[in-house]
Design a protein around this motif. Sequence first.
Motif, short mmCIF file in Angstrom:
data_model
loop_
_atom_site.label_atom_id
_atom_site.label_comp_id
_atom_site.label_asym_id
_atom_site.label_seq_id
_atom_site.Cartn_x
_atom_site.Cartn_y
_atom_site.Cartn_z
N MET A 1 -5.39 18.67 -0.62
CA MET A 1 -6.04 17.37 -0.83
C MET A 1 -4.89 16.14 -0.56
O MET A 1 -3.80 16.32 -1.23
N THR A 2 -5.24 15.19 0.43
CA THR A 2 -4.38 14.34 0.68
C THR A 2 -4.73 12.85 0.02
O THR A 2 -6.01 12.61 0.00
N THR A 3 -3.66 12.10 -0.51
CA THR A 3 -4.03 10.75 -1.07
C THR A 3 -3.71 9.73 -0.06
O THR A 3 -2.46 9.87 0.56
N PRO A 4 -4.34 8.77 0.29
CA PRO A 4 -3.91 7.67 1.34
C PRO A 4 -2.86 7.02 0.33
O PRO A 4 -2.94 6.44 -0.82
N ILE A 5 -1.87 6.54 1.15
CA ILE A 5 -0.85 5.62 0.57
C ILE A 5 -0.87 4.13 0.82
O ILE A 5 -1.29 3.75 2.15
N ALA A 6 -1.02 3.25 0.00
CA ALA A 6 -1.29 1.88 0.24
C ALA A 6 -0.08 1.17 0.67
O ALA A 6 1.20 1.73 0.29
N ALA A 7 -0.08 0.29 1.48
CA ALA A 7 1.16 -0.31 2.16
C ALA A 7 2.04 -0.86 1.19
O ALA A 7 1.34 -2.00 0.35
N LYS A 8 3.25 -0.66 1.02
CA LYS A 8 3.91 -1.55 -0.08
C LYS A 8 4.58 -2.90 0.87
O LYS A 8 5.05 -3.72 0.15
N TRP A 9 4.69 -2.79 2.07
CA TRP A 9 5.43 -3.83 2.81
C TRP A 9 4.67 -3.86 4.14
O TRP A 9 4.00 -3.00 4.61
N HIS A 10 5.00 -4.70 4.87
CA HIS A 10 4.34 -5.07 6.04
C HIS A 10 5.42 -5.48 7.08
O HIS A 10 6.38 -5.93 7.01
N THR A 11 4.92 -4.95 8.36
CA THR A 11 5.69 -5.38 9.67
C THR A 11 5.40 -6.93 9.83
O THR A 11 4.33 -7.66 9.23
N VAL A 12 6.23 -7.62 10.60
CA VAL A 12 5.93 -9.14 11.07
C VAL A 12 4.52 -9.04 11.73
O VAL A 12 4.00 -10.06 11.63
N ALA A 13 4.29 -8.10 12.60
CA ALA A 13 3.29 -8.10 13.37
C ALA A 13 1.83 -8.00 12.40
O ALA A 13 0.84 -8.55 12.79
N ASP A 14 1.88 -7.36 11.41
CA ASP A 14 0.91 -7.25 10.36
C ASP A 14 0.77 -8.38 9.64
O ASP A 14 -0.45 -8.97 9.55
N VAL A 15 1.91 -9.19 9.28
CA VAL A 15 1.82 -10.56 8.72
C VAL A 15 1.32 -11.56 9.61
O VAL A 15 0.35 -12.22 9.18
N ALA A 16 1.43 -11.57 10.97
CA ALA A 16 1.00 -12.41 11.73
C ALA A 16 -0.64 -12.26 11.73
O ALA A 16 -1.32 -13.21 11.91
N ALA A 17 -1.04 -10.95 11.90
CA ALA A 17 -2.50 -10.65 11.77
C ALA A 17 -3.17 -11.15 10.72
O ALA A 17 -4.19 -11.76 10.64
N MET A 18 -2.55 -10.98 9.63
CA MET A 18 -2.94 -11.33 8.27
C MET A 18 -3.29 -13.07 8.23
O MET A 18 -4.40 -13.49 7.48
N LEU A 19 -2.26 -13.52 8.58
CA LEU A 19 -2.40 -15.30 8.43
C LEU A 19 -2.90 -15.70 9.80
O LEU A 19 -3.41 -16.93 9.61
N GLY A 20 -3.19 -15.11 10.73
CA GLY A 20 -4.00 -15.62 11.86
C GLY A 20 -3.25 -16.24 12.84
O GLY A 20 -3.54 -17.25 13.56
N TYR A 21 -1.85 -16.09 12.71
CA TYR A 21 -0.87 -16.62 13.40
C TYR A 21 -0.36 -15.84 14.70
O TYR A 21 -0.70 -14.61 14.79
N GLY A 22 0.19 -16.34 15.60
CA GLY A 22 0.76 -15.74 16.64
C GLY A 22 2.08 -14.83 16.25
O GLY A 22 2.61 -15.36 15.32
N LEU A 23 2.52 -13.81 17.10
CA LEU A 23 3.73 -12.98 16.64
C LEU A 23 4.83 -13.91 16.72
O LEU A 23 5.64 -13.90 16.04
N SER A 24 4.87 -14.79 17.89
CA SER A 24 6.02 -15.68 18.11
C SER A 24 6.26 -16.72 16.92
O SER A 24 7.29 -16.97 16.47
N LYS A 25 5.31 -17.38 16.54
CA LYS A 25 5.17 -18.19 15.32
C LYS A 25 5.78 -17.55 14.03
O LYS A 25 6.42 -18.08 13.42
N THR A 26 5.21 -16.13 13.80
CA THR A 26 5.37 -15.56 12.71
C THR A 26 6.95 -15.12 12.53
O THR A 26 7.76 -15.26 11.55
#
Length: 67
Positions: free
Chosen positions: A1-26
């Motif tokens: 049985m495997t347990t999914p691991i919750a993200a403890k940190w994010h990439t800059v691309a992840d943050v851009a997607a979360m904030l709705g910003y472009g990658l360059s701005k982030t």
Amino acid sequence: MTTPIAAKWHTVADVAAMLGYGLSKTKMLVATGQIRSLKDGRNRRVLPEWIDQYIAARVAAAEAEVA
């Protein structure tokens, strides 16, 4: 049985997607220190609380403009 691991940190691309910003701005926000990050090898990583701090700072700045 495997347990999914919750993200403890994010990439800059992840943050851009979360904030709705472009990658360059982030990347610019990270480079200027407006969004805290840490270097992990060749990559930058952002902790969830640092994203929350950035959002709180933006809200505070917006409220200060209105007042």
